[in-house]
Design an enzyme around this catalytic site. Structure first.
Site, PDB file in Angstrom:
ATOM      1  N   THR A 313       0.829  -1.203   0.000  1.00  0.00           N
ATOM      2  CA  THR A 313       0.000   0.000   0.000  1.00  0.00           C
ATOM      3  C   THR A 313       0.869   1.261   0.000  1.00  0.00           C
ATOM      4  OG1 THR A 313      -0.130  -0.084   2.411  1.00  0.00           O
ATOM      5  CG2 THR A 313      -1.910  -1.121   1.173  1.00  0.00           C
ATOM      6  N   ASN A 333       5.142  -2.182   2.666  1.00  0.00           N
ATOM      7  CA  ASN A 333       5.694  -3.517   2.871  1.00  0.00           C
ATOM      8  C   ASN A 333       4.838  -4.618   2.266  1.00  0.00           C
ATOM      9  OD1 ASN A 333       4.094  -2.486   5.383  1.00  0.00           O
ATOM     10  ND2 ASN A 333       3.804  -4.696   5.356  1.00  0.00           N
ATOM     11  N   ASP A 378       8.814  -6.024   6.930  1.00  0.00           N
ATOM     12  CA  ASP A 378       7.983  -4.823   6.980  1.00  0.00           C
ATOM     13  C   ASP A 378       8.846  -3.566   6.870  1.00  0.00           C
ATOM     14  OD1 ASP A 378       5.988  -2.908   7.319  1.00  0.00           O
ATOM     15  OD2 ASP A 378       5.757  -3.237   9.458  1.00  0.00           O
ATOM     16  N   ASN A 466      10.724   6.201  10.405  1.00  0.00           N
ATOM     17  CA  ASN A 466       9.382   5.924   9.913  1.00  0.00           C
ATOM     18  C   ASN A 466       8.869   7.141   9.155  1.00  0.00           C
ATOM     19  OD1 ASN A 466       6.497   4.969   9.838  1.00  0.00           O
ATOM     20  ND2 ASN A 466       7.343   3.393  11.166  1.00  0.00           N
ATOM     21  N   TRP A 467       7.598   7.431   9.262  1.00  0.00           N
ATOM     22  CA  TRP A 467       6.965   8.469   8.432  1.00  0.00           C
ATOM     23  C   TRP A 467       7.361   9.890   8.861  1.00  0.00           C
ATOM     24  CZ3 TRP A 467       4.048  12.628   9.734  1.00  0.00           C
ATOM     25  CH2 TRP A 467       3.715  12.730  11.091  1.00  0.00           C
ATOM     26  N   CYS A 673      -5.543  -7.306  20.103  1.00  0.00           N
ATOM     27  CA  CYS A 673      -5.767  -6.172  20.990  1.00  0.00           C
ATOM     28  C   CYS A 673      -4.558  -5.266  21.166  1.00  0.00           C
ATOM     29  CB  CYS A 673      -6.217  -6.657  22.378  1.00  0.00           C
ATOM     30  SG  CYS A 673      -7.535  -7.894  22.360  1.00  0.00           S
ATOM     31  N   MET A 718     -14.045   1.545  19.377  1.00  0.00           N
ATOM     32  CA  MET A 718     -13.718   0.178  19.783  1.00  0.00           C
ATOM     33  C   MET A 718     -14.683  -0.770  19.075  1.00  0.00           C
ATOM     34  SD  MET A 718     -12.225  -2.232  21.427  1.00  0.00           S
ATOM     35  CE  MET A 718     -12.740  -3.955  21.527  1.00  0.00           C
TER      36      MET A 718
END
Length: 756
Positions: A313, A333, A378, A466-467, A673, A718
């Protein structure tokens, strides 16, 4: 791998009718007209918004008069941005911030000089505005156009504000479907900002839509669903759209959530119609390929990858190159992560972890460069890209710069895709030894193969970088950014090891690596876990030299902004927003924002006064909302300290369940979770303020099944997990959480006794 344009450019891309397109009713808009009483020098765009009171019909009538399937023209000159204005922005109007990275080159280096190393200690808060909840990841880059700031919160709500005062002009709520949190990869909801062009504000939502909003009124102009069945499943969008050549470009996220196949779509900026779509991973080879690049890419995959989707993506970096008329796409990734599961017997798995240059007009590929062929960890290449002109080996080159997750810093010719430099920016790299400059490929470390030897590997899936945006000073050839040395324990999925098969979860993550007790047992016999550390760095991308480096107080931190006056701004993971001297990295000033920074920084100027803006997220320590912060010299706005959270674990009832049940709950918790609520008993990259379930109340325990399975709190973000968890599963997760609560309670009681 590198490929020249002449080898791959072919027709056959999807056209306007290739994607289902949905129209949605107008969303919630609130307009504040109080700015009409402001000083006469207020910027024209701010005046334009308040001038609505003079229109023939009210906003309510205006919305009612516009059917949901129509496209209305912008109502004023607000948001009057076009390509040429963005191209000239840094030189002609350095006090504006017109696009995500300031202009199309996205260097995020400001020419503003009013705030200097000599006076930055006089910086104070000009204004602040809570715009997000305490559990939202506040990562947006505000834009400032003609005195109006356009900013977003994690749920993709758009705010138009007076940039000098923070007064609200209008707010647009796209009413994002909160069930889409179940497609999240890395914590709470997030939106990285908007694009502005032609009088419209464009925002992509966490439930996968793209909207155009009137920049003056906040009224919806069009709303399209970016989902196409070829994506194989619904997804989030967290990235900011980009606008150029009359088109809006957007990708998507959720690579590891269900079956996923990435693509980038160009929409007509006025109508929202699809212009072209470029796929980043090939689909089922028994069916016609959407375009010839997919036929080429399919030859680099193995097994039945299309049954998983493959990932790939484009969740963050989309950069328009004004010099070549191309869109540079930073590709994510592979999914699942292990290539042995995803693409057995395959090769490079194109176009995973690649930078792909496509013609912005047609969507045809010009070139690509893959940072991690056959991605196994990843190691996304969706990090921010900066464009520059540099002298390299005595030759003037137009280049792109990127520090992707894998630990190497890339300098690539943006005309041809030729690799020019690939220096490591961290010592924390164990997966590869170096990048071979002859082949352009990383050389994988033969001693670091987790498929046969589960182990801690650097960098982790969170990357060495990272970003979080970097800042590039083109005049000096120096890039400033934060990185971290953070390991992850990699092993193949337990079920895959036992059976040779892997099933994608219908809800939640499908990473393909070990979780829970299985992983914890493997860790006991593995190499020692390397330390986790964060650093702020000044780096020469051509030589690989570190000019200076500061260790930060937190492992995970925010992006940076440098200015021509020699000041560097950054927020860190402890909630401190700081200014540094770019020459030596010495700290000049700091501000405690009582939260957690994982955001970007921008600066702007109004009436000869320079401002610096950023966003702070809620934290585990303080009970505070996501807040937009704006600073200026001699700013005096108040910012009271929020209350600290009560982190005590409540007294627990005795737990009488079998160890096997707790072990099963451990595995299920960390599979479904932990991505929001953090790992328990293992390292976690989640820093948002999602509830610590060990502190759940008796009432939550009573409602446990209705919340976890039934989605009783879906409107709060949630979602229910009835699709993947039965009653026994939910009970096992509760038992595991309670077991960890009992352990934590005992630790707290012992510490209390020691303190006396």
């Amino acid at each position: 791998m590198i490929s020249g344009a002449s080898d791959v450019v072919t027709p056959g891309h999807e056209t306007l009718d290739s994607s289902p397109r949905a129209r949605f009713p107008p969303k919630t808009v609130a307009v504040n007209l109080s700015t009409a009483d402001g000083p006469s020098t207020r910027q024209d765009a701010v005046k334009a918004a308040s001038a609505l009171i003079l229109t023939a019909c009210s906003l309510t009538t205006l919305l009612a008069c516009a059917p949901s399937d129509s496209v209305t023209a912008p109502t004023s000159t607000a948001g009057a941005v076009d390509d040429q204005r963005i191209i000239r922005a840094v030189d002609k109007e350095p006090g504006s911030w017109l696009s995500y990275g300031q202009d199309y080159r996205e260097q995020r280096f400001s020419p503003l000089t009013r705030i200097t190393p000599a006076n930055v200690n006089e910086l104070g808060l000009a204004w602040s505005k809570p715009i997000g909840g305490p559990r939202e990841r506040m990562q947006g880059t505000p834009l400032v156009v003609d005195g109006v700031m356009y900013a977003t919160n994690g749920w993709s709500v758009v705010y138009a504000l007076d940039a000098a005062t923070g007064e609200e002009i209008w707010t647009f709520d796209p009413e994002t479907d909160r069930e889409y949190v179940k497609y999240s990869c890395c914590g709470g909801v997030v939106n990285r900002g908007v694009a502005v062009s032609g009088g419209l504000v464009y925002v992509a939502t966490y439930d996968g839509r793209l909207l155009a909003i009137d920049a003056a009124t906040g009224a919806e102009v069009w709303d399209v669903d970016t989902y196409h069945p070829s994506a194989l499943g619904r997804f989030n969008i967290s990235g900011a759209p980009r606008v150029a050549e009359g088109k809006v470009f957007i990708g998507q996220g959720s690579s590891e959530s269900g079956h996923r196949r990435g693509y980038v779509t160009a929409y007509d900026a006025k109508t929202g119609d699809v212009v072209w779509r470029f796929y980043l991973v090939p689909g089922d080879p028994s069916k016609p390929f959407e375009h010839s690049e997919m036929e080429m890419a399919a030859k680099t995959w193995g097994g039945e990858w299309w049954k998983y989707g493959g990932g790939g993506t484009a969740w963050n970096s989309l950069v328009y190159d004004e010099d070549f008329g191309t869109l540079l796409i930073g590709v994510g990734n592979g999914a699942p992560w292990p290539r042995e599961i995803r693409s057995p017997g395959g090769g490079d798995d194109l176009f995973l972890t690649a930078i792909v240059a496509v013609d912005a007009s047609t969507g045809e590929m010009r070139w690509y460069y893959q940072t991690v062929p056959g991605d196994n960890w990843d190691y996304s290449a969706a990090m921010d890209i900066a464009l520059a002109d540099m002298t390299i080996d005595g030759e003037e080159r137009k280049v792109m710069l990127q520090a992707p997750k894998n630990g190497f810093f890339y300098v690539i010719d943006r005309d041809t895709g030729e690799l020019l430099r690939a220096h490591p920016y961290t010592d924390g790299i164990t997966w590869a030894t170096h990048v071979d400059m002859e082949t352009g490929r990383p050389v994988e470390n033969p001693d670091v193969v987790y498929e046969r030897d589960p182990q801690w590997i650097l960098p982790a899936n969170a990357g060495a970088h990272n970003w979080e945006p970097m800042s590039f000073d083109e005049s000096k050839g120096i890039v400033y950014f934060y990185y971290h040395d953070y390991p992850n324990f990699y092993s193949l999925d337990e079920g895959f090891v036992e059976t040779g098969t892997y099933e994608i979860n219908p809800v939640g993550l499908s990473l393909g690596i070990g979780f829970g007790p299985y992983r914890q047992e493997l860790e006991k016999t593995a190499n020692a876990r390397p330390p986790s550390e964060g650093f702020l760095l000044a780096f020469d991308p051509l030589t690989g030299e570190k000019l200076w480096e500061n260790q930060l107080p937190a492992t995970f931190n925010g992006g940076v902004l440098a200015t021509a006056s020699g000041v560097l701004f950054q927020g860190d993971g402890t909630g401190i927003f700081s200014a540094y001297d770019v020459e030596d990295g010495s700290k000049l000033w700091e501000f405690d924002a009582f939260g957690n920074f994982s955001s970007s920084v921008m600066t702007f100027e109004i009436q000869d006064e320079q401002y610096v803006a950023t966003m702070v997220s809620g934290s585990l320590r303080y009970d505070a909302p996501g807040t937009l912060l704006v600073f200026k010299l001699d700013g005096t706005a108040e910012y009271p300290k929020p209350p600290e959270r009560d982190l005590r674990i409540p007294e627990q009832e005795p737990l009488e369940v079998a160890d096997a049940v707790i072990d099963e709950g451990n595995a299920l918790y960390h599979e479904h979770c932990a991505i929001c609520h953090r790992g328990l008993g293992v390292a976690s990259i989640v820093a948002t303020a999602s509830p610590d379930l060990r502190r759940m109340s008796a009432d939550v325990r009573r409602r446990w099944s209705s919340i976890v399975r039934g989605g009783a709190l879906a409107k709060l973000g949630m979602p229910g997990f009835r699709e993947v968890l039965d009653e026994e599963d939910a009970a096992a997760i509760e038992a595991f959480v309670r077991s960890k609560a009992i352990e934590a309670r005992e630790v707290q009681e012992r510490e209390s006794e020691v303190r006396g």
